[in-house]
Design an enzyme around this catalytic site. Structure first.
Site, PDB file in Angstrom:
ATOM      1  N   ASP A 102      14.539 -27.825 -11.652  1.00 20.33           N
ATOM      2  CA  ASP A 102      14.893 -29.065 -12.363  1.00 20.33           C
ATOM      3  C   ASP A 102      16.240 -28.897 -13.071  1.00 20.33           C
ATOM      4  OD1 ASP A 102      14.093 -27.465 -14.456  1.00 20.33           O
ATOM      5  OD2 ASP A 102      12.545 -28.828 -15.203  1.00 20.33           O
ATOM      6  N   ASP A 143      10.219 -27.131  -8.416  1.00 22.82           N
ATOM      7  CA  ASP A 143       9.864 -27.257  -9.835  1.00 22.82           C
ATOM      8  C   ASP A 143       9.051 -28.526 -10.088  1.00 22.82           C
ATOM      9  OD1 ASP A 143      10.356 -25.483 -11.883  1.00 22.82           O
ATOM     10  OD2 ASP A 143      12.468 -26.030 -12.101  1.00 22.82           O
ATOM     11  N   GLU A 164      12.266 -16.060 -18.764  1.00 21.90           N
ATOM     12  CA  GLU A 164      13.648 -16.492 -19.059  1.00 21.90           C
ATOM     13  C   GLU A 164      14.052 -16.164 -20.497  1.00 21.90           C
ATOM     14  OE1 GLU A 164      14.653 -20.447 -17.772  1.00 21.90           O
ATOM     15  OE2 GLU A 164      16.560 -20.432 -18.863  1.00 21.90           O
TER      16      GLU A 164
HETATM   17  O1  KIV Z   1      15.358 -25.120 -13.006  1.00 20.60           O
HETATM   18  C1  KIV Z   1      15.747 -23.969 -12.767  1.00 20.60           C
HETATM   19  O2  KIV Z   1      16.771 -23.758 -12.098  1.00 20.60           O
HETATM   20  C2  KIV Z   1      14.972 -22.864 -13.289  1.00 20.60           C
HETATM   21  C3  KIV Z   1      15.559 -21.491 -13.208  1.00 20.60           C
HETATM   22  C4  KIV Z   1      16.666 -21.341 -14.156  1.00 20.60           C
HETATM   23  C5  KIV Z   1      14.528 -20.442 -13.366  1.00 20.60           C
HETATM   24  O3  KIV Z   1      13.916 -23.065 -13.784  1.00 20.60           O
END
Ligand code: KIV
Length: 280
Positions: free
Chosen positions: A62, A101, A196
């Site tokens: 996301d 995501d 993270e």
């Molecule tokens: O949305 C994304 O790109 C992520 C990564 C930074 C792990 O969740």
């Protein structure tokens, strides 16, 4: 294995194809001490490049809210948008594992909603697995999704969808909470866990506390794998420069140089030349 695929001029080209990465391969990499690689992609061309380069997993993150849409955060990204971008990525991927995501408010309302949204990312988008944010609080969602045999990747530490509660993109240091979150997400049935913005020693502790692979971003070298936003590591997106990003190339400046050269040649009447023109 060799496969035949159409090239841009319509002539079939033969290219070697690596074995497709599966969820069981991903899990067993940890026991075999093989470090995993994951990068983000949101379209066909980038997915094709990453897949050809041999990345283990491609995340349709996301983060597209920031790098594709120019928003300051990911909170406005919709499920429809992630499905759309996952479809584009799926067309470019032959071997990498595709993880999509679950965006903000597509899984928090109920386990039923989490399962329905995940089903759409798999059925309509073509993802192989989904990712959601949160530790203990996301356990019912993970449990519901895995009942349909949809693989789930967890995400703890700095969870960007919690931006307003956290008060910014900050390093997360509450060891007891993070360890509880990691173990809870593993017990709920997740096959991997993004960690993270966590101090490196704490990320190492998390790695040894769970059997599933941990994929770090801003969490040091003691994780089972690493993930970065591709636009950050290629120097394509420079609005934000987190300390944990290593810029492996400066594609942004190559683009600027090429476009400046194109404009100069067109304005000077140098492009197109005879070699780029047709004769009657
Ligand atoms: O949305 C994304 O790109 C992520 C990564 C930074 C792990 O969740």
């Amino acid at each position: 294995m060799a496969t035949t695929s159409p090239s841009s001029n319509g002539v079939a080209a033969t290219t070697p194809q690596r074995r497709a990465m599966t969820v069981p391969d991903f899990i067993s990499a940890k026991a075999r001490s093989i470090r995993l690689t994951m990068l983000t992609a949101y379209d066909y061309t980038m997915a094709r490049l990453l897949d050809n380069a041999g990345v283990d997993a491609i995340l349709v993150g996301d983060s597209l809210g920031m790098v594709m849409q120019g928003e300051p955060h990911s909170l406005k990204v919709t499920l429809e948008e992630v499905i759309y971008h996952t479809k584009l990525v799926a067309r470019g991927v032959r071997s990498s594992l595709i993880v999509a995501d679950l965006p903000f408010m597509s899984y928090q309302l109920s386990p039923q909603q989490a399962l329905e949204s995940s089903g759409r990312l798999i059925k309509e988008g073509g993802a192989h697995a989904v990712k959601l944010e949160g530790g203990v609080r996301s356990v019912p969602a993970v449990e519901a999704i895995v009942t349909a045999d949809i693989p789930v990747m967890g995400h703890i530490g700095l969870t960007p969808q919690s931006l307003h509660r956290l008060g910014g993109f900050r390093v997360q240091r509450d060891a007891a909470k993070l360890l509880d979150d990691a173990v809870a997400i593993e017990r709920a049935g997740a096959f991997a866990l993004v960690v993270e913005c966590v101090p490196a020693d704490l990320a190492e502790q998390i790695r040894t506390s769970v059997k599933i692979p941990t994929i770090g971003i801003g969490a040091g070298a003691g994780c089972d794998g690493q993930v970065l936003v591709t636009h950050d590591m290629l120097g394509l997106f420079t609005d934000l420069r987190p300390r944990f990003v290593k810029q492996f190339a400066n594609v942004g400046s190559s683009i600027t140089t090429a476009v400046e050269e194109y404009c100069r040649e067109v304005r000077a009447g140098q492009f197109p030349g005879a070699e780029h023109s047709f004769r009657s």
